[in-house]
Design a protein around this motif. Structure first.
Motif, short mmCIF file in Angstrom:
data_model
loop_
_atom_site.label_atom_id
_atom_site.label_comp_id
_atom_site.label_asym_id
_atom_site.label_seq_id
_atom_site.Cartn_x
_atom_site.Cartn_y
_atom_site.Cartn_z
N PHE A 222 0.78 -1.23 0.00
CA PHE A 222 0.00 0.00 0.00
C PHE A 222 0.82 1.28 0.00
CE2 PHE A 222 -2.81 -3.23 1.80
CZ PHE A 222 -3.89 -3.10 0.94
N ALA A 223 2.12 1.16 0.00
CA ALA A 223 2.93 2.38 -0.10
C ALA A 223 2.80 2.95 -1.50
CB ALA A 223 4.39 2.07 0.21
N VAL A 228 12.88 7.25 1.23
CA VAL A 228 14.19 6.88 1.75
C VAL A 228 14.62 7.90 2.80
CG1 VAL A 228 14.99 5.65 -0.29
CG2 VAL A 228 15.34 8.11 -0.12
N VAL A 229 15.38 7.41 3.76
CA VAL A 229 15.96 8.28 4.79
C VAL A 229 17.41 8.53 4.41
CG1 VAL A 229 16.56 8.50 7.22
CG2 VAL A 229 14.43 7.37 6.57
N VAL A 230 17.78 9.80 4.38
CA VAL A 230 19.14 10.19 4.01
C VAL A 230 19.76 10.93 5.19
CG1 VAL A 230 20.59 11.52 2.43
CG2 VAL A 230 18.50 10.42 1.58
N GLU A 231 20.94 10.48 5.60
CA GLU A 231 21.68 11.19 6.64
C GLU A 231 23.03 11.59 6.07
OE1 GLU A 231 23.36 10.64 11.23
OE2 GLU A 231 22.29 9.01 10.22
N ALA A 232 23.35 12.87 6.15
CA ALA A 232 24.58 13.37 5.55
C ALA A 232 25.22 14.43 6.44
CB ALA A 232 24.30 13.95 4.16
N ARG A 233 26.54 14.55 6.30
CA ARG A 233 27.27 15.57 7.04
C ARG A 233 27.41 16.80 6.15
NH1 ARG A 233 29.74 14.76 11.58
NH2 ARG A 233 29.96 12.51 11.23
N MET A 234 26.41 17.67 6.24
CA MET A 234 26.38 18.93 5.51
C MET A 234 25.24 19.75 6.11
SD MET A 234 24.94 17.18 1.98
CE MET A 234 25.33 18.55 0.92
N SER A 235 25.10 20.99 5.71
CA SER A 235 24.04 21.81 6.27
C SER A 235 22.69 21.39 5.71
CB SER A 235 24.28 23.29 5.95
OG SER A 235 24.07 23.54 4.58
N GLU A 236 21.62 21.78 6.41
CA GLU A 236 20.28 21.44 5.95
C GLU A 236 20.00 22.05 4.59
OE1 GLU A 236 15.66 22.43 7.23
OE2 GLU A 236 17.18 22.24 8.80
N ALA A 237 20.42 23.29 4.39
CA ALA A 237 20.19 23.96 3.12
C ALA A 237 20.93 23.26 1.98
CB ALA A 237 20.62 25.42 3.21
N GLU A 238 22.19 22.87 2.25
CA GLU A 238 22.98 22.19 1.22
C GLU A 238 22.37 20.83 0.86
OE1 GLU A 238 27.47 23.89 2.22
OE2 GLU A 238 26.66 22.15 3.30
N LEU A 239 21.91 20.09 1.89
CA LEU A 239 21.33 18.78 1.63
C LEU A 239 20.02 18.91 0.86
CD1 LEU A 239 21.31 15.75 1.91
CD2 LEU A 239 20.41 16.00 4.23
N THR A 240 19.19 19.87 1.24
CA THR A 240 17.92 20.09 0.53
C THR A 240 18.17 20.47 -0.92
OG1 THR A 240 16.86 20.80 2.59
CG2 THR A 240 15.77 21.40 0.55
N ALA A 247 15.59 14.49 -10.20
CA ALA A 247 14.26 14.62 -10.76
C ALA A 247 13.24 13.78 -10.00
CB ALA A 247 14.27 14.20 -12.23
N GLY A 248 12.16 14.43 -9.58
CA GLY A 248 11.07 13.73 -8.90
C GLY A 248 11.25 13.53 -7.42
N ALA A 249 12.40 13.90 -6.86
CA ALA A 249 12.65 13.71 -5.43
C ALA A 249 12.20 14.94 -4.64
CB ALA A 249 14.13 13.45 -5.18
N THR A 250 11.50 14.70 -3.53
CA THR A 250 10.99 15.79 -2.69
C THR A 250 11.32 15.50 -1.23
OG1 THR A 250 9.13 16.09 -4.20
CG2 THR A 250 8.94 17.10 -2.03
N VAL A 251 11.83 16.52 -0.53
CA VAL A 251 12.11 16.39 0.90
C VAL A 251 10.81 16.56 1.68
CG1 VAL A 251 13.29 17.40 2.89
CG2 VAL A 251 14.48 17.21 0.68
N GLU A 263 19.35 14.75 8.87
CA GLU A 263 18.60 13.60 8.36
C GLU A 263 17.33 14.09 7.69
OE1 GLU A 263 16.08 10.22 10.53
OE2 GLU A 263 18.25 9.95 10.85
N VAL A 264 17.08 13.63 6.48
CA VAL A 264 15.87 14.01 5.75
C VAL A 264 15.16 12.76 5.23
CG1 VAL A 264 16.80 16.24 5.03
CG2 VAL A 264 17.05 14.27 3.52
N VAL A 265 13.84 12.87 5.09
CA VAL A 265 13.06 11.83 4.44
C VAL A 265 12.73 12.32 3.05
CG1 VAL A 265 10.91 10.52 4.45
CG2 VAL A 265 12.11 10.96 6.61
N VAL A 266 13.10 11.54 2.05
CA VAL A 266 12.91 11.93 0.64
C VAL A 266 11.85 11.01 0.03
CG1 VAL A 266 14.00 12.18 -1.62
CG2 VAL A 266 15.29 12.70 0.47
N GLU A 267 10.91 11.61 -0.66
CA GLU A 267 9.82 10.86 -1.29
C GLU A 267 9.90 11.01 -2.80
OE1 GLU A 267 5.44 12.03 -1.09
OE2 GLU A 267 5.59 10.53 0.50
N SER A 268 9.61 9.94 -3.52
CA SER A 268 9.65 9.98 -4.98
C SER A 268 8.78 8.87 -5.54
CB SER A 268 11.09 9.82 -5.50
OG SER A 268 11.59 8.55 -5.13
N GLU A 269 8.49 8.97 -6.84
CA GLU A 269 7.66 7.96 -7.50
C GLU A 269 8.48 6.75 -7.94
OE1 GLU A 269 4.52 7.97 -7.80
OE2 GLU A 269 3.90 10.03 -7.39
#
Length: 311
Positions: A222-223, A228-240, A247-251, A263-269
């Motif tokens: 049903f998803a 995906v969960v992404v964790e990176a060593r950089m600023s929030e603005a840089e990661l976003t 293409a198609g990826a949204t935080v 850490e960000v959650v990224v959603e895509s088709e």
């Protein structure tokens, strides 16, 4: 352990459950998830031989609940929403009474009552009248009466109803400790309890099973979008910004990670993990983690019930 075939129950002209068909194997812990009024308690009362079905058939360990109800009751432990307690009886006297009702001899009942008093941590109130106990203790006594005769099938209807957070954790641990000793069927409208306790889930809505499977199976089915969960060593603005180049990826959400990471959650088709990793490393970020996000049971449940209502 349980085989139900087109199980149906009407109250007057109103169906409480309709055409329920399912199988539960011995030793499984199965959750019955549904909103209030979905038909959970009706189904459990039929399985406990406290209510006759209008139509359909269900067997417990090979015995029919209509023709072999008396025999089945000896092999089923049932904890309803409101524990069936006698406030004027002592805890030990009540559990002995239940054990004898279930067919245990006087000697076996005494031995078994001593065991469940210890297992439920209620030996210190064994001589107290049940009416003087706190809600948490009364719920433990209710669970004790459900297991005192070592039932093959244990049925728990909203076992944490009314408990405070500390009592909920305690009750959850006690139910988990019973795994392997019994086949367990738990009903709840609290999603976290079903998720953390059960092997399989039946989603019940308006008297019908609208989905069943493990939480992972329901998530995969049903998803609607990949997360995906992404964790990176950089600023929030840089990661976003880096995620935005794919293409198609949204935080969808952002939070601070450990040791200065984001850490960000990224959603895509579609599956964009490879592109995300290239984009983050290309932007000078240190990619620490990239994993599929778990689809919350709550979102699955809401999606299923809304779809049924729309239909």
């Amino acid at each position: 352990m349980i085989v139900a075939d087109r199980l149906t129950k009407f109250y007057g002209e109103r169906p409480a459950i309709q055409d329920l068909s399912f199988t539960i194997e011995k030793g499984q812990v199965v959750g019955l998830l549904g909103l209030n009024g979905a038909g959970k308690s009706t189904a459990l009362r039929i399985l406990s031989c406290l209510l006759l079905p209008t139509s359909g058939r269900v067997t417990i360990d090979g015995d029919d609940v209509v023709t072999r109800a008396h025999e089945i009751r000896r092999r089923v432990g049932y904890l309803p929403e409101v524990p069936p307690l006698y406030p004027e009886m002592t805890v030990q006297g009540y559990l002995t009474f239940v054990a004898r009702l279930k067919g245990l001899s006087a000697k076996s009942a005494a031995e078994r009552v001593a065991e469940v008093l210890g297992a439920m941590s209620i030996a210190d109130v064994a001589a107290d009248p049940i009416g003087t106990l706190s809600l948490g203790y009364r719920q433990r006594v209710g669970l004790a009466q459900a297991i005192v005769h070592r039932p093959a099938l244990l049925i728990l209807d909203e076992p944490i109803l009314g408990l405070d957070p500390v009592q909920i954790v305690d009750m959850r641990q006690r139910i988990r400790a019973l795994r392997g000793e019994h086949t367990i069927l738990i009903s709840s409208h609290i999603l976290s309890e079903i998720s953390q306790t059960c092997d399989r889930i039946f989603v019940l809505h308006q008297g019908k099973i609208v989905a069943q499977g493990t939480e992972d199976e329901l998530s995969a089915r049903f998803a609607s979008q990949a997360r995906v969960v992404v964790e990176a060593r950089m600023s929030e603005a840089e990661l976003t910004k880096a995620v935005g180049t794919v293409a198609g990826a949204t935080v969808r959400s952002t939070k601070a990670g450990a040791e200065g990471t984001v850490e960000v959650v990224v959603e895509s088709e579609r599956d964009v993990r490879e592109e995300l990793s290239r984009a983050i490393v290309g932007a000078g970020g240190g990619l620490m983690c990239l994993r599929p996000a778990e689809v919350e049971l709550e979102s699955i449940f809401v999606k299923l019930t809304r779809a049924r209502e729309a239909a």
